[in-house]
Design an enzyme around this catalytic site. Structure first.
Site, short mmCIF file in Angstrom:
data_model
loop_
_atom_site.label_atom_id
_atom_site.label_comp_id
_atom_site.label_asym_id
_atom_site.label_seq_id
_atom_site.Cartn_x
_atom_site.Cartn_y
_atom_site.Cartn_z
CE1 TYR A 1 15.23 -5.23 1.73
CE2 TYR A 1 13.79 -3.61 0.71
CZ TYR A 1 13.97 -4.70 1.55
OH TYR A 1 12.88 -5.25 2.18
CD GLN B 1 -0.39 -1.32 0.36
OE1 GLN B 1 -0.27 -2.32 1.08
NE2 GLN B 1 -1.18 -1.30 -0.70
CG ASN B 2 3.85 1.05 -4.69
OD1 ASN B 2 3.50 -0.04 -4.22
ND2 ASN B 2 3.23 1.62 -5.71
CG ASP C 1 7.73 2.92 -6.89
OD1 ASP C 1 7.09 1.91 -7.24
OD2 ASP C 1 7.20 4.04 -6.76
CG HIS D 1 4.63 -0.53 3.67
ND1 HIS D 1 3.86 -1.32 2.85
CD2 HIS D 1 4.01 -0.53 4.88
CE1 HIS D 1 2.82 -1.79 3.55
NE2 HIS D 1 2.89 -1.32 4.79
CB CYS E 1 23.14 6.58 15.35
SG CYS E 1 23.65 7.12 13.70
CB THR F 1 -2.98 -2.69 -3.04
OG1 THR F 1 -2.42 -3.38 -1.92
CG2 THR F 1 -4.40 -2.28 -2.72
CB SER F 2 -2.55 -8.28 -3.19
OG SER F 2 -1.61 -7.95 -2.18
CG ASN G 1 -6.08 -5.52 -8.64
OD1 ASN G 1 -5.73 -6.35 -9.48
ND2 ASN G 1 -5.48 -5.38 -7.47
C1 BV8 Z 1 3.33 -4.63 11.65
C2 BV8 Z 1 8.34 -2.68 2.32
C3 BV8 Z 1 3.39 -4.65 14.00
C4 BV8 Z 1 9.48 -3.64 2.27
C5 BV8 Z 1 6.38 -4.07 2.84
C6 BV8 Z 1 -2.68 -7.55 11.31
C7 BV8 Z 1 -2.39 -6.27 11.80
C8 BV8 Z 1 -1.07 -5.79 11.79
C9 BV8 Z 1 -0.04 -6.59 11.27
C10 BV8 Z 1 -0.32 -7.86 10.79
C11 BV8 Z 1 -1.63 -8.33 10.80
N1 BV8 Z 1 -1.60 -9.59 10.26
C12 BV8 Z 1 -0.35 -9.91 9.90
C13 BV8 Z 1 0.47 -8.89 10.23
C14 BV8 Z 1 1.90 -8.88 10.01
C15 BV8 Z 1 2.30 -8.29 8.67
C16 BV8 Z 1 1.39 -8.68 7.54
O1 BV8 Z 1 0.49 -7.92 7.16
N2 BV8 Z 1 1.62 -9.84 6.95
C17 BV8 Z 1 0.82 -10.27 5.83
C18 BV8 Z 1 1.71 -10.98 4.82
C19 BV8 Z 1 -0.29 -11.15 6.34
N3 BV8 Z 1 2.36 -6.85 8.76
C20 BV8 Z 1 3.50 -6.30 9.23
O2 BV8 Z 1 4.45 -6.93 9.62
C21 BV8 Z 1 3.54 -4.78 9.27
N4 BV8 Z 1 4.02 -4.37 10.56
O3 BV8 Z 1 2.26 -5.11 11.67
O4 BV8 Z 1 4.03 -4.32 12.80
C22 BV8 Z 1 4.07 -3.84 15.03
C23 BV8 Z 1 3.35 -2.86 15.69
C24 BV8 Z 1 3.99 -2.13 16.68
C25 BV8 Z 1 5.34 -2.37 16.98
C26 BV8 Z 1 6.05 -3.33 16.29
C27 BV8 Z 1 5.43 -4.09 15.30
C28 BV8 Z 1 4.55 -4.23 8.27
C29 BV8 Z 1 4.17 -4.58 6.88
C30 BV8 Z 1 5.08 -3.84 5.90
C31 BV8 Z 1 5.94 -4.81 5.15
N5 BV8 Z 1 6.71 -4.10 4.12
N6 BV8 Z 1 7.09 -3.36 1.94
C32 BV8 Z 1 9.82 -4.01 0.85
O5 BV8 Z 1 9.21 -3.45 -0.10
O6 BV8 Z 1 10.70 -4.87 0.70
S1 BV8 Z 1 4.99 -4.88 2.33
C33 BV8 Z 1 4.98 -5.08 0.61
O7 BV8 Z 1 3.93 -5.99 0.26
C34 BV8 Z 1 4.58 -3.85 -0.15
O8 BV8 Z 1 5.07 -2.67 0.42
C35 BV8 Z 1 3.08 -3.85 -0.12
O9 BV8 Z 1 2.59 -3.07 0.91
C36 BV8 Z 1 2.74 -5.24 0.29
C37 BV8 Z 1 1.65 -5.82 -0.55
O10 BV8 Z 1 2.02 -5.70 -1.84
P1 BV8 Z 1 1.07 -4.95 -2.93
O11 BV8 Z 1 1.53 -3.56 -3.02
O12 BV8 Z 1 -0.36 -5.17 -2.69
O13 BV8 Z 1 1.56 -5.74 -4.15
P2 BV8 Z 1 1.24 -7.27 -4.46
O14 BV8 Z 1 2.37 -7.78 -5.27
O15 BV8 Z 1 0.83 -8.00 -3.23
O16 BV8 Z 1 -0.07 -7.14 -5.37
C38 BV8 Z 1 0.02 -6.41 -6.57
C39 BV8 Z 1 -1.41 -6.14 -6.98
O17 BV8 Z 1 -1.37 -5.36 -8.17
C40 BV8 Z 1 -2.19 -7.40 -7.29
O18 BV8 Z 1 -3.49 -7.31 -6.72
C41 BV8 Z 1 -2.29 -7.38 -8.82
O19 BV8 Z 1 -3.52 -7.93 -9.29
C42 BV8 Z 1 -2.27 -5.90 -9.10
N7 BV8 Z 1 -1.77 -5.53 -10.42
C43 BV8 Z 1 -0.86 -6.19 -11.20
N8 BV8 Z 1 -0.68 -5.50 -12.35
C44 BV8 Z 1 -1.48 -4.39 -12.29
C45 BV8 Z 1 -2.17 -4.41 -11.06
N9 BV8 Z 1 -3.03 -3.45 -10.71
C46 BV8 Z 1 -3.24 -2.43 -11.57
N10 BV8 Z 1 -2.61 -2.34 -12.77
C47 BV8 Z 1 -1.73 -3.30 -13.16
N11 BV8 Z 1 -1.12 -3.21 -14.35
ZN ZN Z 2 25.04 5.59 12.90
#
Ligand code: BV8
Ligand code: ZN
Length: 252
Positions: free
Chosen positions: A67, A101-102, A104, A119, A130, A194-195, A219
């Site tokens: 990170y 969702q970013n 940054d 996020h 704490c 976003t994907s 996208n």
């Molecule tokens: C939770 C921070 C429960 C960390 C991130 C259904 C309902 C709820 C949850 C789930 C569910 N099914 C599954 C789950 C679990 C899980 C989940 O979704 N898993 C996925 C993989 C299936 N979700 C969770 O765990 C969430 N929490 O549900 O908790 C709970 C409830 C109560 C109490 C306790 C627990 C938490 C999810 C958050 C994870 N953290 N980020 C870090 O950054 O390290 S997620 C991370 O990936 C990003 O933040 C972002 O949100 C996510 C997806 O990434 P994208 O932003 O879409 O980027 P990606 O690379 O995927 O795609 C890029 C896109 O850009 C592409 O489409 C590409 O074509 C496009 N692109 C490329 N170049 C360009 C462009 N577009 C425009 N211009 C360009 N030039």
């Molecule tokens: Zn502390």
């Protein structure tokens, strides 16, 4: 491209806009998207495996190093014309809410006043014990792939953790509530870079579509959100967002 013209017309007459963004809007600033965030040395790790509480518990130095490396990457890049175009939309449409969702700070540095971070952020570390906030950027600056022991909390000596939402962790309640509320009650939701694979964030554009509002997607590639988008603008954000803004509000 009449989709661009139609999108610009919808934007120009909108009174309430949600701009929903993912890693793709930062791609042209040079920030690897989430799915390819593991360039170089990180390739052997799966981002989803690193972005979890378990990974931090198992190996805090590896996760904190990742990170901190990502934060230093952000410090070295700049917002791109896509981020600036989003701020221009906010200037033209008073009720515009940026939901990202970013983790940054490129929306902020691109001129957006108060993006909603679903996020969390790389710039708001906190104590894992704490939960007190800790100063960002403390400790050594890691090169890519170097392990780094997380600093200790000044109050309870617990380990400092990144201020992001990991897989398996709940999203910040207020941020999610705001995002859902604004999506139910907008004229246009613009989803950019976003994907649409991570939940519950990926629900936000679907909420806007469910309430019959115009959903515009920017996208270069197809995503699961294609089926809820009213208009699909295929291309990069740093080109299409300025073109969209210029078409909506031509600079005379
Ligand atoms: C939770 C921070 C429960 C960390 C991130 C259904 C309902 C709820 C949850 C789930 C569910 N099914 C599954 C789950 C679990 C899980 C989940 O979704 N898993 C996925 C993989 C299936 N979700 C969770 O765990 C969430 N929490 O549900 O908790 C709970 C409830 C109560 C109490 C306790 C627990 C938490 C999810 C958050 C994870 N953290 N980020 C870090 O950054 O390290 S997620 C991370 O990936 C990003 O933040 C972002 O949100 C996510 C997806 O990434 P994208 O932003 O879409 O980027 P990606 O690379 O995927 O795609 C890029 C896109 O850009 C592409 O489409 C590409 O074509 C496009 N692109 C490329 N170049 C360009 C462009 N577009 C425009 N211009 C360009 N030039
Ligand atoms: Zn502390």
């Amino acid at each position: 491209m009449d989709d661009l013209r139609d999108a610009a017309a919808a934007l120009a007459e909108a009174r309430r806009v949600v701009v929903f963004t993912g890693a793709g809007i930062s791609a042209e600033s040079g920030v690897p998207t989430f799915r390819d965030a593991l360039t170089g040395l990180w390739e052997r790790f799966d981002a989803q495996a690193l972005a979890t509480p378990q990974a931090f518990a198992d190996d805090p130095d590896l996760v904190w190093g990742w990170y901190e490396w990502r934060r230093t990457v952000i410090d070295q890049v700049r917002p791109n014309p896509g981020h600036v175009a989003v701020a221009t939309i906010e200037a033209h449409v008073p009720h515009t809410v940026v939901v990202t969702q970013n983790v940054d700070d490129l929306h902020e540095r691109g001129g957006s006043s108060a993006p909603v971070h679903l996020h969390g952020s790389l710039f708001t570390p906190r104590c894992a014990g704490c939960a007190r906030p800790a100063p960002a950027g403390t400790g050594a600056e890691p090169e890519q792939g170097r392990r780094l022991a997380p600093p200790r909390c000044a109050h309870c000596a617990g380990p400092i953790r990144p201020g992001v939402v990991w897989f398996g962790e709940a999203l910040p309640e207020e941020a999610l509530e705001t995002a859902v509320q604004e999506a139910t009650d907008c004229d246009v939701l613009l989803t950019v870079g976003t994907s649409g694979l991570v939940y519950p964030a990926a629900e936000i554009p679907k909420v806007a579509a469910m309430f019959g509002h115009t959903v515009i997607q920017v996208n270069p590639r197809p995503t699961p959100l294609d089926e809820v988008a009213t208009l699909n603008l295929r291309g990069p954000a740093a080109t299409l967002l300025p073109a969209l803004v210029e078409a909506a509000w031509p600079v005379s």
